[in-house]
Scaffold this active site. Structure first.
Site, PDB file in Angstrom:
ATOM      1  CE  LYS A 177      -0.904   0.843 -14.032  1.00  0.00           C
ATOM      2  NZ  LYS A 177      -0.592  -0.300 -14.910  1.00  0.00           N
ATOM      3  N   GLY A 230      -7.567   5.198 -20.677  1.00  0.00           N
ATOM      4  CA  GLY A 230      -8.080   3.848 -20.430  1.00  0.00           C
ATOM      5  C   GLY A 230      -9.593   3.864 -20.468  1.00  0.00           C
ATOM      6  CD  GLU A 233     -16.747   1.431 -17.658  1.00  0.00           C
ATOM      7  OE1 GLU A 233     -15.721   1.312 -18.371  1.00  0.00           O
ATOM      8  OE2 GLU A 233     -17.841   1.838 -18.106  1.00  0.00           O
ATOM      9  CB  THR A 234     -10.070   2.474 -15.141  1.00  0.00           C
ATOM     10  OG1 THR A 234     -10.386   1.133 -15.454  1.00  0.00           O
ATOM     11  CG2 THR A 234      -8.848   2.502 -14.258  1.00  0.00           C
ATOM     12  CD  GLU A 252      -7.404  12.115 -24.204  1.00  0.00           C
ATOM     13  OE1 GLU A 252      -8.042  11.647 -25.156  1.00  0.00           O
ATOM     14  OE2 GLU A 252      -7.284  13.333 -23.996  1.00  0.00           O
ATOM     15  CB  CYS A 286      -9.832   5.160 -27.577  1.00  0.00           C
ATOM     16  SG  CYS A 286      -8.690   6.230 -28.452  1.00  0.00           S
ATOM     17  CD  GLU A 385     -14.214   1.451 -25.534  1.00  0.00           C
ATOM     18  OE1 GLU A 385     -14.090   1.346 -24.304  1.00  0.00           O
ATOM     19  OE2 GLU A 385     -13.494   2.174 -26.231  1.00  0.00           O
TER      20      GLU A 385
HETATM   21  P1  NAD Z   1      -8.142   0.080 -18.284  1.00  0.00           P
HETATM   22  O1  NAD Z   1      -8.988   1.200 -17.807  1.00  0.00           O
HETATM   23  O2  NAD Z   1      -8.479  -1.298 -17.819  1.00  0.00           O
HETATM   24  O3  NAD Z   1      -6.610   0.316 -17.895  1.00  0.00           O
HETATM   25  C1  NAD Z   1      -5.895   1.452 -18.290  1.00  0.00           C
HETATM   26  C2  NAD Z   1      -4.711   1.623 -17.356  1.00  0.00           C
HETATM   27  O4  NAD Z   1      -5.208   1.910 -16.045  1.00  0.00           O
HETATM   28  C3  NAD Z   1      -3.843   0.376 -17.202  1.00  0.00           C
HETATM   29  O5  NAD Z   1      -2.500   0.766 -17.066  1.00  0.00           O
HETATM   30  C4  NAD Z   1      -4.360  -0.228 -15.908  1.00  0.00           C
HETATM   31  O6  NAD Z   1      -3.397  -1.031 -15.268  1.00  0.00           O
HETATM   32  C5  NAD Z   1      -4.640   1.019 -15.104  1.00  0.00           C
HETATM   33  N1  NAD Z   1      -5.598   0.875 -13.991  1.00  0.00           N
HETATM   34  C6  NAD Z   1      -6.596  -0.026 -13.856  1.00  0.00           C
HETATM   35  N2  NAD Z   1      -7.251   0.188 -12.673  1.00  0.00           N
HETATM   36  C7  NAD Z   1      -6.642   1.247 -12.075  1.00  0.00           C
HETATM   37  C8  NAD Z   1      -6.851   1.968 -10.861  1.00  0.00           C
HETATM   38  N3  NAD Z   1      -7.814   1.643 -10.030  1.00  0.00           N
HETATM   39  N4  NAD Z   1      -6.032   2.998 -10.580  1.00  0.00           N
HETATM   40  C9  NAD Z   1      -5.054   3.365 -11.443  1.00  0.00           C
HETATM   41  N5  NAD Z   1      -4.812   2.726 -12.595  1.00  0.00           N
HETATM   42  C10 NAD Z   1      -5.589   1.683 -12.916  1.00  0.00           C
HETATM   43  O7  NAD Z   1      -8.149   0.189 -19.878  1.00  0.00           O
HETATM   44  P2  NAD Z   1      -7.453  -0.800 -20.895  1.00  0.00           P
HETATM   45  O8  NAD Z   1      -8.313  -2.027 -20.954  1.00  0.00           O
HETATM   46  O9  NAD Z   1      -6.003  -0.922 -20.602  1.00  0.00           O
HETATM   47  O10 NAD Z   1      -7.569   0.021 -22.259  1.00  0.00           O
HETATM   48  C11 NAD Z   1      -8.691   0.008 -23.061  1.00  0.00           C
HETATM   49  C12 NAD Z   1      -9.547   1.239 -22.800  1.00  0.00           C
HETATM   50  O11 NAD Z   1      -8.758   2.407 -23.022  1.00  0.00           O
HETATM   51  C13 NAD Z   1     -10.708   1.360 -23.773  1.00  0.00           C
HETATM   52  O12 NAD Z   1     -11.836   1.764 -23.062  1.00  0.00           O
HETATM   53  C14 NAD Z   1     -10.257   2.452 -24.732  1.00  0.00           C
HETATM   54  O13 NAD Z   1     -11.304   3.149 -25.358  1.00  0.00           O
HETATM   55  C15 NAD Z   1      -9.463   3.331 -23.831  1.00  0.00           C
HETATM   56  N6  NAD Z   1      -8.533   4.159 -24.602  1.00  0.00           N
HETATM   57  C16 NAD Z   1      -8.799   5.495 -24.744  1.00  0.00           C
HETATM   58  C17 NAD Z   1      -7.945   6.296 -25.522  1.00  0.00           C
HETATM   59  C18 NAD Z   1      -8.225   7.766 -25.720  1.00  0.00           C
HETATM   60  O14 NAD Z   1      -7.334   8.471 -26.194  1.00  0.00           O
HETATM   61  N7  NAD Z   1      -9.411   8.265 -25.387  1.00  0.00           N
HETATM   62  C19 NAD Z   1      -6.824   5.717 -26.123  1.00  0.00           C
HETATM   63  C20 NAD Z   1      -6.585   4.362 -25.955  1.00  0.00           C
HETATM   64  C21 NAD Z   1      -7.450   3.590 -25.191  1.00  0.00           C
END
Ligand code: NAD
Length: 499
Positions: A177, A230, A233-234, A252, A286, A385
């Site tokens: 997804k 992501g 929080e998610t 991650e 990230c 962040e």
């Molecule tokens: P996000 O948590 O809003 O979303 C990430 C993914 O999760 C998206 O596909 C979103 O649609 C999905 N999602 C949202 N709510 C969900 C739920 N309840 N159940 C299942 N899936 C759900 O994050 P974002 O805004 O897309 O990305 C930015 C974040 O990602 C930042 O915090 C960044 O640090 C982190 N990130 C971490 C890494 C790593 O390797 N540690 C790499 C890239 C980004």
């Protein structure tokens, strides 16, 4: 050439399904429409899970060699289409075309090739049991089964490859997804996987909103593992939702990574590294080095060089090869950056520098690269962040204080250490609560090196052998070859008398 009015839908069982709710994606660079995408319904997501479930057993029976050959073919197709992929990634995310062309897409291809050629992973190995002579053991690394891969919007293709390639190599099938903002390259990847010869159902992609589709993945008993990248929080929500069916979860998550600069650094090199650390992809990475911890004695000299160098970065249209500054990928994120910086200023932070962005196209989503000074670790801009082009500057007096400040964060994803004293760099790096530490470097990553977070930055690792093993479950087979007299000793525990 990818036409701007291209229509996308879910990719299930090697077919595009144009069903669900129709959405128009717009370009973060100038607000123009770039593609129409049918977001999957929960029902479609369940169909994708069924397809992955049915494909898993036959796929797990293919040899490692076959799976590697298919990954290699997929890398070849991406290579042939690399310009299209780069254009599509830039169009969808607003990142500069230089970054897509020279970083995101080549890394995705290289990392696919890494897994296609990886030679350390074995599906089984032999052990002996020192306590039980005359027996032997086989450790098998069985696939998890069906993996739900949930991907963010900042580096869409590469993050997808990081999950898809090791999971497929280990014999899993997937439902991916992508973020609802940036599904295009993941959908192209799934179509190219079918072209490469991956059997139907092995790689499925369902575009749509996480809140709606997430539950279909996290609640399904046919999905054995969620690999999530992501926000923290998610990630917490996904962990909660996955607990009912005892799924394996790798996370991650976010970061607030420190770049620690000592007075004995190579100043020009460190200035470049700190700017690269925070302003690559406009801070939407990230591991972005979003906290500059600078030794007090060189603070003024260092910050004035940061400003001079920042003033030379070129704003403009991200699809222009001359442009240095990426757009912000979606409006929610831009609003979030604005809110956090305003809160920082209210709590005492000062804008030391804010870049003029008047050369950027109108109608686009841009936030000026910004330096914030007078930041303290307890301020929102000092500890949370921002995920944008904002560098929070804090000062330290000595090594001990630098380590304490670096580790004071709830996150622990990455860090940089800058000094000419290699022994000191190594000593400091070994004390940082961080999954990755760069010494006199930033952002460079190797597919052979596992990456992931300490503390609230996550659980599990991606890339490297460790990254492949995440997609396996271990089976131990204990073999008594009939050559030992263990039975008597063991069974005697419950049979004290005559047989
Ligand atoms: P996000 O948590 O809003 O979303 C990430 C993914 O999760 C998206 O596909 C979103 O649609 C999905 N999602 C949202 N709510 C969900 C739920 N309840 N159940 C299942 N899936 C759900 O994050 P974002 O805004 O897309 O990305 C930015 C974040 O990602 C930042 O915090 C960044 O640090 C982190 N990130 C971490 C890494 C790593 O390797 N540690 C790499 C890239 C980004």
């Amino acid at each position: 050439m990818i036409s701007r009015d291209r229509i996308y839908g879910s990719f299930i069982g090697n077919e595009t399904v144009l069903e669900g709710t129709e959405n128009t994606l717009t370009s973060p660079a100038d607000g123009s429409a770039i593609a129409r995408v049918f977001f999957a319904t929960n029902e479609l997501a369940r169909t994708a899970i069924d397809a992955a479930y049915d494909a898993q057993d036959p796929w797990s029976k293919t040899s490692l060699k076959q799976r590697k050959a298919l990954l290699g073919k997929l890398a070849d197709i991406l290579q042939e289409r690399s310009e299209e992929y780069a254009m599509l990634e830039t169009m969808n995310t607003g990142k500069t075309i230089r970054q897509s062309t020279f970083m995101d897409i080549p890394l995705a291809i290289e990392h696919l090739r890494y897994f296609a050629n990886e030679h350390e992973f074995r599906v089984k190995r032999r052990i002996s049991h020192p306590e039980f002579p005359g027996t032997m053991g086989e450790i098998q690394y069985a696939p998890m089964g069906v993996v739900g891969a949930i991907v963010p919007w900042n580096v869409p293709l590469l993050m997808t490859v990081w999950k898809v390639a090791p999971a497929l190599l280990a014999g899993n099938t997937l439902v991916v997804k992508p973020s609802s903002y940036t599904p295009l390259t993941a959908l192209e990847l799934s179509k190219d996987a079918a072209r490469a010869g991956f059997p139907q159902g092995v790689l499925n992609v369902v575009p749509g909103k996480g809140r709606e589709l997430g539950a279909a993945l996290t609640s399904s008993r046919k999905v054995n593992m969620i690999s999530f990248t992501g926000s923290t929080e998610t990630g917490q929500e996904i962990m909660r939702e996955s607990s009912a069916s005892i799924k394996k979860v790798t996370l991650e998550l976010g970061g607030k990574s420190p770049n620690i600069v000592f007075e004995d650094c190579d100043l020009e090199h460190a200035v470049s590294g700190v700017l690269f650390g925070i302003f690559l992809n406009s801070g939407q990475l990230c591991e972005s080095g979003s906290r500059l911890l600078i030794q007090r004695s060189i603070r003024d000299r260092f910050v004035s060089r940061l400003k001079e160098r920042l003033s030379l970065m070129k704003a403009g249209n991200p699809s222009d090869f001359e442009t240095d500054v990426s757009a912000i990928t979606n409006r929610e994120q831009k609003n979030r950056i604005e809110r956090m910086v305003e809160e920082g200023i209210r709590s005492g932070a000062e804008v030391e520098y804010s870049k003029n962005m008047s050369d950027s196209p109108s109608g686009g989503l841009y936030y000026p690269p910004t330096l914030l000074s007078s930041v303290t670790p307890d301020m929102v801009v000092g500890k949370e962040e921002i995920f944008g082009p904002v560098l929070s500057i804090m000062e330290f007096s000595d090594e001990e204080e630098a380590i304490r400040m670096a580790n004071s964060s709830r996150y622990g994803l990455a860090a940089g250490v800058w000094s000419r004293d290699r022994v000191k760099c190594h000593r400091v790096a070994s004390k940082l609560q961080s999954g990755t530490v760069w010494i006199n470097e930033y952002h460079l990553l190797s597919a052979a090196a596992p990456r992931g977070g300490f503390k609230d930055s996550g659980i599990g690792r991606e890339l490297g052998l460790e990254g492949i093993l995440e997609y396996t479950q271990t089976r131990h087979i204990f073999i008594n070859a009939g050559e030992s007299d263990l039975d008597e000793a063991a069974y005697g525990l419950i049979f004290s008398g005559e047989k």
